[in-house]
Design a protein around this motif. Structure first.
Motif: not given
Length: 355
Positions: A224-230, A210-211
């Motif tokens: 970020r939340i969706g990525f970590i949850a996945g 992320r920038r």
């Protein structure tokens, strides 16, 4: 004229004519002949004739045998759209799609550029079309100041003026307190789906970069939340370590993103996700610093519509959803707020390239 795969040619001609019909003119104005329309839009004459027949059936045109086709109404119901970079991709795709979707239902669209910094907002309040508009669609920038301007402008608009705010979750505050419908992309779901698709390709350890100066953006946080949850759903330990920050304005230390401590933890990145379209800058800096990214590694620009790899936003789908909200609100001004979340396409081939 921009072409939309899947959109019949005659509907594109209808959309263009509806925009023309909304311009100030006297009732009875003569329009181009079917032959001239066919030549202008590079279609068969039968296609141009069908567009005219449809508008005649809706009461917007009159056909006089041996004379031509004439405007039947001085105006048609108008929707006002505010946005920024309205002629640049991908926003032009959104506004074109909105125009076509509204034209199918007998509405015209007038688009105004309010400037990315909102500097033209005072002018929009004095727009002569505003009092005649049935509803407003506002494509707003995704930062808190834009939401503050939206809230301030909402108070200056007529209390019964319908407004559809196209934004990320920053718009929820305004959406909940005033008569505003909200439409945005489902960033978190797309990020989770992306993790699953990469896993199907054998990419077990994707890295989200992320920038740093955009961390406050709510949509970036949703990614970020969706990525970590996945990752967590797949049982990947220490999922949070798969997210790092990088400032492309100070690109030093890129090697750290691709070497220890991640290698020391037992994994190395096998795919890279870059929100908000700075893929080219990342790849360029990697080459300059001696860490070129292998061509076999997916480098996916979240929200990009072009590039080496990409995860495009569905701006045509967003336009269709917004058109439905606008027409619904125009017909039922007093109904409750609606929150529409538009899915994003996640299409990765077996080689890791985005289709």
């Amino acid at each position: 004229m921009a072409r939309n795969p899947g959109e019949p040619h005659y509907r594109r001609i209808m959309a263009a004519l509806m925009t023309r019909l909304n311009q100030p003119a006297l009732k009875g104005e003569r329009l181009l002949s079917e032959r001239a329309l066919a030549a202008r839009f590079k279609v068969a004459r039968n296609t141009a004739a069908r567009a005219c027949r449809e508008l005649c059936a809706q009461g917007y045109l009159n056909r006089r045998r041996g004379s031509g086709t004439y405007r039947a109404r001085a105006t048609c119901p108008a929707i006002l759209a505010w946005g920024y970079h309205i002629s640049r991709p991908p926003f032009n795709v959104f506004f074109e799609g909105l125009q076509y979707a509204l034209a199918r239902e007998g509405y015209s669209l007038a688009v105004r550029d309010f400037g990315v910094d909102g500097g033209k907002l005072p002018e929009l309040i004095r727009d002569p079309i505003l009092p005649k508009a049935r509803a407003i669609c506002w494509l707003a920038p995704s930062y808190p100041e834009a939401l503050a301007r939206a809230a301030d402008l909402r108070r200056k608009l007529p209390a019964d003026m319908p407004l559809v705010l196209v934004n990320d979750l920053l718009g929820c505050e305004l959406h909940g307190r005033q008569r505003v419908d909200l439409a945005h992309f489902d960033f978190a779901a797309a990020a989770r789906q992306l993790v699953e698709r990469l896993a199907e390709l054998g990419r077990q350890h994707p890295l989200l970069i992320r920038r740093t100066y955009l961390d406050a953006r709510d949509a970036s946080e949703q990614i970020r939340i969706g990525f970590i949850a996945g990752l967590a759903e797949r049982g990947i330990p220490d999922a949070g370590s798969h997210v790092v920050n990088w400032n492309p304005e100070a690109p030093g230390g890129l090697g750290v993103l691709l070497r220890p401590p991640y290698a020391a933890a037992g994994w190395r990145p096998d795919a890279i996700l870059l929100p908000w379209g700075f893929t080219a800058a990342f790849l360029r800096h990697c080459r300059k610093q001696g860490h070129p990214i292998p061509k076999t590694m997916p480098v996916i620009g979240f929200g990009q519509n072009k590039g080496r790899f990409r995860l495009p936003m569905n701006y045509r789908g967003l336009a269709e959803v917004c058109a439905e909200l606008l027409i619904s609100r125009a017909l039922q001004p007093a109904r409750g707020n609606r929150h529409a979340i538009v899915p994003m396409p996640v299409m990765i081939s077996r080689t890791g390239a985005i289709q």
